[in-house]
Design a protein around this motif. Sequence first.
Motif, short mmCIF file in Angstrom:
data_model
loop_
_atom_site.label_atom_id
_atom_site.label_comp_id
_atom_site.label_asym_id
_atom_site.label_seq_id
_atom_site.Cartn_x
_atom_site.Cartn_y
_atom_site.Cartn_z
N VAL A 182 32.58 39.05 34.08
CA VAL A 182 31.86 40.01 34.93
C VAL A 182 32.58 41.35 34.93
O VAL A 182 31.96 42.41 34.87
N GLY A 183 33.92 41.32 35.00
CA GLY A 183 34.68 42.57 34.98
C GLY A 183 34.49 43.34 33.70
O GLY A 183 34.36 44.58 33.71
N VAL A 184 34.45 42.64 32.57
CA VAL A 184 34.21 43.30 31.28
C VAL A 184 32.83 43.94 31.27
O VAL A 184 32.66 45.09 30.85
N TRP A 185 31.83 43.19 31.73
CA TRP A 185 30.45 43.71 31.73
C TRP A 185 30.31 44.92 32.64
O TRP A 185 29.66 45.90 32.28
N ALA A 186 30.93 44.86 33.81
CA ALA A 186 30.78 45.94 34.79
C ALA A 186 31.47 47.23 34.34
O ALA A 186 30.99 48.33 34.61
N VAL A 194 29.28 45.58 44.80
CA VAL A 194 28.72 44.51 45.63
C VAL A 194 27.44 43.96 44.99
O VAL A 194 27.22 42.75 44.93
N VAL A 195 26.60 44.87 44.51
CA VAL A 195 25.35 44.45 43.86
C VAL A 195 25.65 43.66 42.59
O VAL A 195 25.02 42.63 42.32
N VAL A 196 26.61 44.14 41.81
CA VAL A 196 26.99 43.43 40.58
C VAL A 196 27.51 42.04 40.91
O VAL A 196 27.16 41.04 40.26
N GLY A 197 28.34 41.94 41.95
CA GLY A 197 28.88 40.65 42.33
C GLY A 197 27.80 39.67 42.78
O GLY A 197 27.80 38.50 42.38
N ILE A 198 26.85 40.15 43.59
CA ILE A 198 25.76 39.28 44.05
C ILE A 198 24.89 38.84 42.88
O ILE A 198 24.49 37.67 42.78
N MET A 199 24.60 39.76 41.97
CA MET A 199 23.77 39.44 40.82
C MET A 199 24.41 38.36 39.95
O MET A 199 23.76 37.39 39.55
N TRP A 200 25.70 38.50 39.69
CA TRP A 200 26.38 37.53 38.84
C TRP A 200 26.62 36.21 39.56
O TRP A 200 26.73 35.16 38.92
N ARG A 201 26.71 36.22 40.87
CA ARG A 201 26.77 34.95 41.60
C ARG A 201 25.48 34.16 41.40
O ARG A 201 25.50 32.93 41.29
N LEU A 202 24.36 34.87 41.34
CA LEU A 202 23.08 34.20 41.06
C LEU A 202 23.05 33.68 39.62
O LEU A 202 22.52 32.60 39.36
N VAL A 203 23.63 34.44 38.70
CA VAL A 203 23.68 33.99 37.31
C VAL A 203 24.52 32.73 37.19
O VAL A 203 24.16 31.78 36.46
N TYR A 204 25.64 32.67 37.91
CA TYR A 204 26.55 31.53 37.83
C TYR A 204 26.19 30.38 38.77
O TYR A 204 26.93 29.39 38.82
N VAL A 260 20.87 31.25 35.97
CA VAL A 260 20.32 31.48 34.63
C VAL A 260 21.21 30.84 33.56
O VAL A 260 20.71 30.25 32.59
N LEU A 261 22.52 30.92 33.73
CA LEU A 261 23.43 30.38 32.72
C LEU A 261 23.29 28.87 32.59
O LEU A 261 23.15 28.34 31.48
N ASN A 262 23.33 28.16 33.71
CA ASN A 262 23.21 26.71 33.65
C ASN A 262 21.82 26.26 33.19
O ASN A 262 21.69 25.26 32.47
N GLU A 263 20.79 26.99 33.60
CA GLU A 263 19.44 26.66 33.15
C GLU A 263 19.33 26.81 31.64
O GLU A 263 18.70 25.98 30.96
N THR A 264 19.96 27.85 31.10
CA THR A 264 19.93 28.05 29.65
C THR A 264 20.68 26.95 28.92
O THR A 264 20.22 26.44 27.89
N LEU A 265 21.83 26.56 29.47
CA LEU A 265 22.59 25.47 28.85
C LEU A 265 21.81 24.16 28.87
O LEU A 265 21.83 23.40 27.90
#
Length: 307
Positions: A177-181, A131-141, A147-152
């Motif tokens: 995300v699945g690979v990273w987790a 759940v924590v991983v999912g919430i964190m990556w939702r913020l990334v995306y 963070v991803l779009n800001e970097t782009l």
Amino acid sequence: MAEARTPAAGTRPGTGLRTSDRGAWFLVLPALIPILLLSVGPLLYGVLLAFTDAQSGRTATTRWIGALNFRDLLHDTLFWESFRIGLVWAAGVTVPQFLLALGLALLLNQDLRLRGLARALAIVPWAMPEVVVGIMWRLVYDPDAGVLNETLRDLGLGSGRAWLSGLATALPAVIVVGVWAGLPQTTVALLAGLQNVPRELHEAAAVDGAGAWRRFRTVTWPALRPVALAITALNLIWNLNSFGLVYVLTGGGPGGKTRLPMLFAYEEAFRYGQFGYAAAMGCVLVAVVSVLLAVFLAGRLRGGEDA
């Protein structure tokens, strides 16, 4: 005249069961009872439920309908589409996960400075709940402040996009995300296998003039192969049964593009109240997992005979 046989030591007269064997069973029971109650029992109940029309609601009556749920599944295009997505997800996560974990394990097996710290940092994602991983990556995306779009945007590569809500990008984004987790557990397993490869074999191969790739192919991989096969098979099964991570990230959307089989069964059971139909889906998944396990065990036994 045949001599009378005397009972073996520790065996009661009239029985073939040794006292030590009965004592062993009593020692096993504390671990066996929870497995029977929490795993085998619910599994058998789910199989029985698959042959009924069980639905939610106190007034709903449950009837035995035989294989009707399985017949309906054969013609359920949405289920088979979710099954196809599940296979793509499982393969798309398992293969890159193994390749990246193998490279990381080989790196962490070297005599590097601060190797202990690097190994500790490598398993951090493993300690995080899904759940924590999912919430964190939702913020990334996140399409606006992620963070991803800001970097782009900073790199001048576009204004960003809605990764998790785009029909073409949702599944690849979730696979990343699945690979990273799952990378840490695969890395730890492969690293443990590398620890069992004697250094003397590498040194002897190096003395004979073998390069890095030849040493890996002739020394490292034969010793690592059983561990690699085991962790790959387990990862494939775990990924095929994934639920929590994808549920938090996309909930199966957009348009069902990330609806894995377990998500489909969950929706049928708890959104539409079709418990019997959802149980039939679960039985199909159990059958698929059983086939994968049988193939894996057959390969291991064949490998053992060849060895």
